[in-house]
Design a protein around this motif. Sequence first.
Motif, PDB file in Angstrom:
ATOM      1  N   LEU A  30       0.823  -1.208   0.000  1.00 19.58           N
ATOM      2  CA  LEU A  30       0.000   0.000   0.000  1.00 19.58           C
ATOM      3  C   LEU A  30       0.862   1.266   0.000  1.00 19.58           C
ATOM      4  O   LEU A  30       0.513   2.249  -0.642  1.00 19.58           O
ATOM      5  CB  LEU A  30      -0.939   0.012   1.211  1.00 19.58           C
ATOM      6  CG  LEU A  30      -2.070  -1.003   1.181  1.00 19.58           C
ATOM      7  CD1 LEU A  30      -2.857  -0.958   2.479  1.00 19.58           C
ATOM      8  CD2 LEU A  30      -2.981  -0.778  -0.012  1.00 19.58           C
ATOM      9  N   ASP A  33       1.654   2.475  -3.353  1.00 15.47           N
ATOM     10  CA  ASP A  33       0.544   2.872  -4.205  1.00 15.47           C
ATOM     11  C   ASP A  33       0.687   4.349  -4.577  1.00 15.47           C
ATOM     12  O   ASP A  33       0.983   5.188  -3.717  1.00 15.47           O
ATOM     13  CB  ASP A  33      -0.777   2.641  -3.466  1.00 15.47           C
ATOM     14  CG  ASP A  33      -1.968   2.918  -4.350  1.00 15.47           C
ATOM     15  OD1 ASP A  33      -2.138   2.195  -5.346  1.00 15.47           O
ATOM     16  OD2 ASP A  33      -2.709   3.875  -4.056  1.00 15.47           O
ATOM     17  N   SER A  35      -1.388   6.609  -5.034  1.00 15.96           N
ATOM     18  CA  SER A  35      -2.280   7.540  -4.336  1.00 15.96           C
ATOM     19  C   SER A  35      -1.631   8.134  -3.088  1.00 15.96           C
ATOM     20  O   SER A  35      -2.057   9.184  -2.612  1.00 15.96           O
ATOM     21  CB  SER A  35      -3.604   6.867  -3.985  1.00 15.96           C
ATOM     22  OG  SER A  35      -3.415   5.721  -3.213  1.00 15.96           O
ATOM     23  N   PHE A  36      -0.572   7.496  -2.598  1.00 17.13           N
ATOM     24  CA  PHE A  36       0.107   8.025  -1.412  1.00 17.13           C
ATOM     25  C   PHE A  36       1.314   8.882  -1.777  1.00 17.13           C
ATOM     26  O   PHE A  36       2.188   9.120  -0.953  1.00 17.13           O
ATOM     27  CB  PHE A  36       0.470   6.891  -0.446  1.00 17.13           C
ATOM     28  CG  PHE A  36      -0.754   6.318   0.211  1.00 17.13           C
ATOM     29  CD1 PHE A  36      -1.484   7.075   1.104  1.00 17.13           C
ATOM     30  CD2 PHE A  36      -1.194   5.063  -0.109  1.00 17.13           C
ATOM     31  CE1 PHE A  36      -2.643   6.574   1.676  1.00 17.13           C
ATOM     32  CE2 PHE A  36      -2.349   4.548   0.456  1.00 17.13           C
ATOM     33  CZ  PHE A  36      -3.071   5.312   1.354  1.00 17.13           C
ATOM     34  N   LEU A  41       1.052   7.602   4.164  1.00 15.17           N
ATOM     35  CA  LEU A  41       0.025   6.699   4.677  1.00 15.17           C
ATOM     36  C   LEU A  41      -0.389   7.070   6.109  1.00 15.17           C
ATOM     37  O   LEU A  41      -1.578   7.077   6.432  1.00 15.17           O
ATOM     38  CB  LEU A  41       0.526   5.256   4.608  1.00 15.17           C
ATOM     39  CG  LEU A  41      -0.466   4.143   4.838  1.00 15.17           C
ATOM     40  CD1 LEU A  41      -1.643   4.225   3.877  1.00 15.17           C
ATOM     41  CD2 LEU A  41       0.206   2.795   4.701  1.00 15.17           C
ATOM     42  N   TYR A  44      -2.507  10.150   5.982  1.00 12.59           N
ATOM     43  CA  TYR A  44      -3.830   9.782   5.483  1.00 12.59           C
ATOM     44  C   TYR A  44      -4.655   9.133   6.594  1.00 12.59           C
ATOM     45  O   TYR A  44      -5.856   9.392   6.718  1.00 12.59           O
ATOM     46  CB  TYR A  44      -3.737   8.825   4.281  1.00 12.59           C
ATOM     47  CG  TYR A  44      -5.094   8.280   3.925  1.00 12.59           C
ATOM     48  CD1 TYR A  44      -6.013   9.066   3.243  1.00 12.59           C
ATOM     49  CD2 TYR A  44      -5.477   7.007   4.332  1.00 12.59           C
ATOM     50  CE1 TYR A  44      -7.291   8.592   2.961  1.00 12.59           C
ATOM     51  CE2 TYR A  44      -6.748   6.526   4.055  1.00 12.59           C
ATOM     52  CZ  TYR A  44      -7.641   7.322   3.373  1.00 12.59           C
ATOM     53  OH  TYR A  44      -8.900   6.856   3.110  1.00 12.59           O
ATOM     54  N   ILE A 114      -7.960  10.281  -2.023  1.00 12.25           N
ATOM     55  CA  ILE A 114      -7.012   9.215  -1.692  1.00 12.25           C
ATOM     56  C   ILE A 114      -7.769   7.969  -1.252  1.00 12.25           C
ATOM     57  O   ILE A 114      -7.419   6.853  -1.631  1.00 12.25           O
ATOM     58  CB  ILE A 114      -6.018   9.669  -0.608  1.00 12.25           C
ATOM     59  CG1 ILE A 114      -5.103  10.768  -1.157  1.00 12.25           C
ATOM     60  CG2 ILE A 114      -5.183   8.483  -0.109  1.00 12.25           C
ATOM     61  CD1 ILE A 114      -4.181  11.386  -0.114  1.00 12.25           C
ATOM     62  N   HIS A 118      -7.384   4.290  -2.567  1.00 15.86           N
ATOM     63  CA  HIS A 118      -6.887   3.355  -1.556  1.00 15.86           C
ATOM     64  C   HIS A 118      -7.772   2.102  -1.511  1.00 15.86           C
ATOM     65  O   HIS A 118      -7.269   0.972  -1.486  1.00 15.86           O
ATOM     66  CB  HIS A 118      -6.868   4.076  -0.210  1.00 15.86           C
ATOM     67  CG  HIS A 118      -6.331   3.298   0.931  1.00 15.86           C
ATOM     68  ND1 HIS A 118      -5.126   2.634   0.901  1.00 15.86           N
ATOM     69  CD2 HIS A 118      -6.835   3.097   2.174  1.00 15.86           C
ATOM     70  CE1 HIS A 118      -4.918   2.063   2.077  1.00 15.86           C
ATOM     71  NE2 HIS A 118      -5.942   2.316   2.850  1.00 15.86           N
ATOM     72  N   CYS A 121      -7.111  -0.044  -4.469  1.00 10.49           N
ATOM     73  CA  CYS A 121      -5.830  -0.738  -4.322  1.00 10.49           C
ATOM     74  C   CYS A 121      -5.964  -1.933  -3.376  1.00 10.49           C
ATOM     75  O   CYS A 121      -5.471  -3.019  -3.668  1.00 10.49           O
ATOM     76  CB  CYS A 121      -4.770   0.235  -3.811  1.00 10.49           C
ATOM     77  SG  CYS A 121      -3.136  -0.500  -3.613  1.00 10.49           S
TER      78      CYS A 121
END
Length: 152
Positions: A30, A33, A35-36, A41, A44, A114, A118, A121
């Motif tokens: 993750l 990914d 998106s981060f 993380l 988020y 996100i 997430h 993913c």
Amino acid sequence: MPEPGPAPLRLTADAWESLFRAQVAVMRRLRRDPSFQKLALGEYDVLFNLSRCPTGWTRLNELNNHLLISQPSLSRMVERLEAKGLIQRKQAPEDQRGVLLALTETGRELQRDIGAAHVRCIHALLGPVLDEAEMHQLLALTTKIRHSMENK
């Protein structure tokens, strides 16, 4: 038929190790990914937890109960997120030492963006591995573990 008793010590240790290693492996994937790229993380996670507050506001110490970081680390992260315009804080009206936190509109939009990526993913990682019945079983088992920890 007698009720099942507690699991043997070795099985408990093996099951915990397996759960922990699975979580580490998923978290490593993750973190990679795309998106981060916009937000780490851990940052988020703060936005996600704030998005779940029914009133929109929560105390700093209550937020800390849902995260795996220390209070001083959370305080520094809150300062960074506030400087980025993603969260806001104010003094708790009933306790001048208490701090309340909430998402700004910018923070709420970023969390949604996100979060949507997430979830896709996570589904791409776990969907092919576990079928629907296994997902329900995993959810039930992890919920049971979490609730038992909240009652201790």
